[in-house]
Motif scaffolding. Sequence first.
Motif, PDB file in Angstrom:
ATOM      1  N   PRO A 658       0.816  -1.186  -0.029  1.00  0.00           N
ATOM      2  CA  PRO A 658       0.123  -0.026  -0.138  1.00  0.00           C
ATOM      3  C   PRO A 658       0.973   1.245  -0.071  1.00  0.00           C
ATOM      4  O   PRO A 658       1.848   1.189   0.619  1.00  0.00           O
ATOM      5  CB  PRO A 658      -0.912  -0.131   1.379  1.00  0.00           C
ATOM      6  N   PRO A 659       0.359   2.370  -0.817  1.00  0.00           N
ATOM      7  CA  PRO A 659      -0.715   2.312  -1.582  1.00  0.00           C
ATOM      8  C   PRO A 659      -0.480   2.090  -3.091  1.00  0.00           C
ATOM      9  O   PRO A 659      -1.526   1.949  -3.649  1.00  0.00           O
ATOM     10  CB  PRO A 659      -1.296   3.782  -1.313  1.00  0.00           C
ATOM     11  N   PHE A 660       0.684   1.706  -3.479  1.00  0.00           N
ATOM     12  CA  PHE A 660       0.829   1.676  -4.892  1.00  0.00           C
ATOM     13  C   PHE A 660       1.106   0.308  -5.317  1.00  0.00           C
ATOM     14  O   PHE A 660       0.877   0.169  -6.681  1.00  0.00           O
ATOM     15  CB  PHE A 660       2.442   2.727  -5.174  1.00  0.00           C
ATOM     16  N   GLY A 661       1.417  -0.716  -4.671  1.00  0.00           N
ATOM     17  CA  GLY A 661       1.406  -2.038  -5.368  1.00  0.00           C
ATOM     18  C   GLY A 661       0.234  -2.738  -5.007  1.00  0.00           C
ATOM     19  O   GLY A 661      -0.271  -3.086  -3.857  1.00  0.00           O
ATOM     20  N   LEU A 686      -8.187  -7.327 -15.404  1.00  0.00           N
ATOM     21  CA  LEU A 686      -7.254  -7.759 -14.225  1.00  0.00           C
ATOM     22  C   LEU A 686      -5.920  -6.702 -14.368  1.00  0.00           C
ATOM     23  O   LEU A 686      -5.279  -6.806 -15.421  1.00  0.00           O
ATOM     24  CB  LEU A 686      -6.801  -8.982 -14.450  1.00  0.00           C
ATOM     25  N   LYS A 687      -5.472  -5.933 -13.265  1.00  0.00           N
ATOM     26  CA  LYS A 687      -4.415  -5.271 -13.172  1.00  0.00           C
ATOM     27  C   LYS A 687      -3.587  -5.581 -12.065  1.00  0.00           C
ATOM     28  O   LYS A 687      -3.931  -6.093 -10.905  1.00  0.00           O
ATOM     29  CB  LYS A 687      -4.985  -3.939 -12.965  1.00  0.00           C
ATOM     30  N   ILE A 688      -2.015  -5.671 -12.507  1.00  0.00           N
ATOM     31  CA  ILE A 688      -1.252  -5.804 -11.157  1.00  0.00           C
ATOM     32  C   ILE A 688      -0.175  -4.715 -11.385  1.00  0.00           C
ATOM     33  O   ILE A 688       0.200  -4.720 -12.451  1.00  0.00           O
ATOM     34  CB  ILE A 688      -0.480  -7.191 -11.473  1.00  0.00           C
ATOM     35  N   ALA A 689       0.153  -4.166 -10.149  1.00  0.00           N
ATOM     36  CA  ALA A 689       1.130  -3.139 -10.225  1.00  0.00           C
ATOM     37  C   ALA A 689       2.009  -3.425  -9.164  1.00  0.00           C
ATOM     38  O   ALA A 689       1.557  -3.915  -7.930  1.00  0.00           O
ATOM     39  CB  ALA A 689       0.515  -1.750  -9.906  1.00  0.00           C
ATOM     40  N   TYR A 690       3.345  -3.216  -9.320  1.00  0.00           N
ATOM     41  CA  TYR A 690       4.324  -3.653  -8.282  1.00  0.00           C
ATOM     42  C   TYR A 690       5.291  -2.535  -8.137  1.00  0.00           C
ATOM     43  O   TYR A 690       5.795  -2.075  -9.129  1.00  0.00           O
ATOM     44  CB  TYR A 690       5.095  -4.918  -8.582  1.00  0.00           C
ATOM     45  N   MET A 691       5.531  -2.095  -6.655  1.00  0.00           N
ATOM     46  CA  MET A 691       6.663  -1.013  -6.691  1.00  0.00           C
ATOM     47  C   MET A 691       7.892  -1.586  -6.303  1.00  0.00           C
ATOM     48  O   MET A 691       8.061  -2.559  -5.370  1.00  0.00           O
ATOM     49  CB  MET A 691       5.900  -0.228  -5.368  1.00  0.00           C
ATOM     50  N   PHE A 692       9.046  -1.167  -6.934  1.00  0.00           N
ATOM     51  CA  PHE A 692      10.282  -1.411  -6.571  1.00  0.00           C
ATOM     52  C   PHE A 692      11.016  -0.466  -5.930  1.00  0.00           C
ATOM     53  O   PHE A 692      10.598   1.055  -6.065  1.00  0.00           O
ATOM     54  CB  PHE A 692      11.046  -1.579  -7.994  1.00  0.00           C
TER      55      PHE A 692
END
Length: 692
Positions: A658-661, A686-692
């Motif tokens: 949270p809040p971006f991934g 279907l959406k997938i977001a991952y924060m590096f």
Amino acid sequence: MLDIRVLKIKMKKVLFALIIFLISSLLVFSQEETKETFGLKIGESIKVDGFLNESAWEKAPEISDFIQFEPERGESASLKTIAKILYDEKFIYFGFLCYDSQPEKIAAQMTKRDADIPNDDSVGVFLDTFHDRRNCYFFITNLLGTQRDGRITENGRTNETTWDGIWKSAGQKTDFGWSAEIAIEFGSLKYEPGKNKTWGINLGRSIPRVLELSFWAGPLESPEKVSQYGVLRGLNLRRAEKRAQIIPHIISKLEEGEKSELEGGIDARYAFSQMVSGNLTINPDFATIEADQEEINLTRFELSLAEKRNFFLEGSEIYQQRIRLFYSRRVSDIYGGVKFYGKSGGYEFSGLSAQTKKDQLDGEDSANFTVLRLKKDIMKSSTIGFLAANKLIGGKNKGTAGIDTSLYFTDTFKFTGQFALSYGDYNNNNIAFFLRPSYDSATFHIHLRYTQLGRRFRDNANEVGFIRDDNRHELDSAVEKTFWLKKWGFDRIKYRSNYNIYWGLDRNLRSWQIDQELSLDLKNKFSLEIEHTQEFKGRDDEFFEKDFRNYETEFELGYNTREWQHAQISYGFGRNFDSDFQLVKGGLNYKITQDFSFQYSLTRVIFDPDPEEETTWIHVIRATNYFTNDLFVKIFYQINSAIDKKNIQVLLVYRFQPPFGFIQLAYQKGTARFGERGAQGHALFLKIAYMF
């Protein structure tokens, strides 16, 4: 027709009253003693669970003696609140002990992020990290640990929840009432690193069942009046370690009658310093954003629609102006964009540039939108600023530019003004400006505004901004007063009166409007509101084919409207452009379980005669179930019978960073632009977001 001489006399009386109040405020103005506190730097870890049971909390200085903002401004808070502040290299922590003699009446219903949490029992932190006495971040939470955050700018002129910080929060019921913990990551804030730094600060508590707001620093003229906050001294602050965030996403789409799609995009954030940051987006996803809610428009002017796209939302408060030179809804879907924001040396600056895709519905080619904003701190808590917005399409530039100012002479006496021009297809009669002195206290407001808009200002400006109408010499005045009775069955009475009149630049009368409003809050939680509007619209070449006299009277009854869980219903009637009308509106917010909330609103309007077939029913349903703070499902459903629009959206979200991934699964049917019937079939995203 209303005697214009009578209206002028009334507006002169408002001006005279304004002058008296301004002189009085200058004569009695004195600087309140500024409260000070300190935070304790720690080396041990803090578990944010709402209990405040680590040994570090026992060592932290206590902050108490909260002061009411309302209902009894300046008096001690009715219930005791103790706050404490800790910080380490990564977080600044706030602990609250909220004493309550009636713990069974503590309101804890809000579970949606950025909802109106002060309608629950809640606590808040306000941080002026540059100690500029103009701008601050705010963080508010309730017993459930629900989060509301955002920014206040220009000493309270704007208050936006579009900014999302990275922080933790939790609350717990106790034998003395309740407690809460907040941990804010330094990396999500902008500030000047160094030793022995000073921030502006205020701490607040809301008790909605008695309509009480109290703050540590006060008495305040407004909760957003940053210039009246206290100070947090002795902070030893290092630069936050994390400089970049990269957030790639993929989204797949299956739609009835269409080919399946798979797309990807990326969002990136980079901190050039602790005070300046930039954002990049490539192929952002706007498909799963909630549709615009249908509404009734009793005017013949364009309606302003709320922005919901994250790229344009975050940081949008810096672009807000009375004469709106930039309106992000003019920007359609984009291939990508960049933006930056920062503050240094008393200057606040921001910029944005985005390239749109070809608009298939309007047939408009790809265009570039660029916006630049610069503000300079002046005097104690005032600003002067510049904004330019440009649209480049087909090799031609169209747009707006102008300067604006907010001048605070005292905590209650303010002057705002703006001067702007538009350019494009028309290069004359393209100037606009306004001047507005005002007096604002905790229970009283009065202003007088003069605005002038050139005949061609709107034609150019609406390529990038939002101007409903132009060709105006306009006078506007208003008086508002709040009475806290606390007797005879009343808690609060509010009265508002507004007078507006404008002429064309040829001096012909184009419009006048008078609004009167009275609202009553009763001790038994019922509320009553009465509104009456009279207006004249004169014949012109664009909106009105002849002179019109319109009026509307509306009565609204509400129950428990001081809290989120409430009900209200209203009935209005009047005459609108030669048609009689009846307007019925209703709303219900209800918490079915601790985790499942339900909202329903109804609008029914009947026109007689109805040549444009605008009589309609509008039903809107929203439902949300939170399994945890970061796992939830949301439902949005609306019907507009006049255009046979039926639109449903279901969104399941799991925020693993949270809040971006996050992972989102969405279902939609009938989604379309505002005021248009949707042709969309069954669709899954279907959406997938991952924060590096």
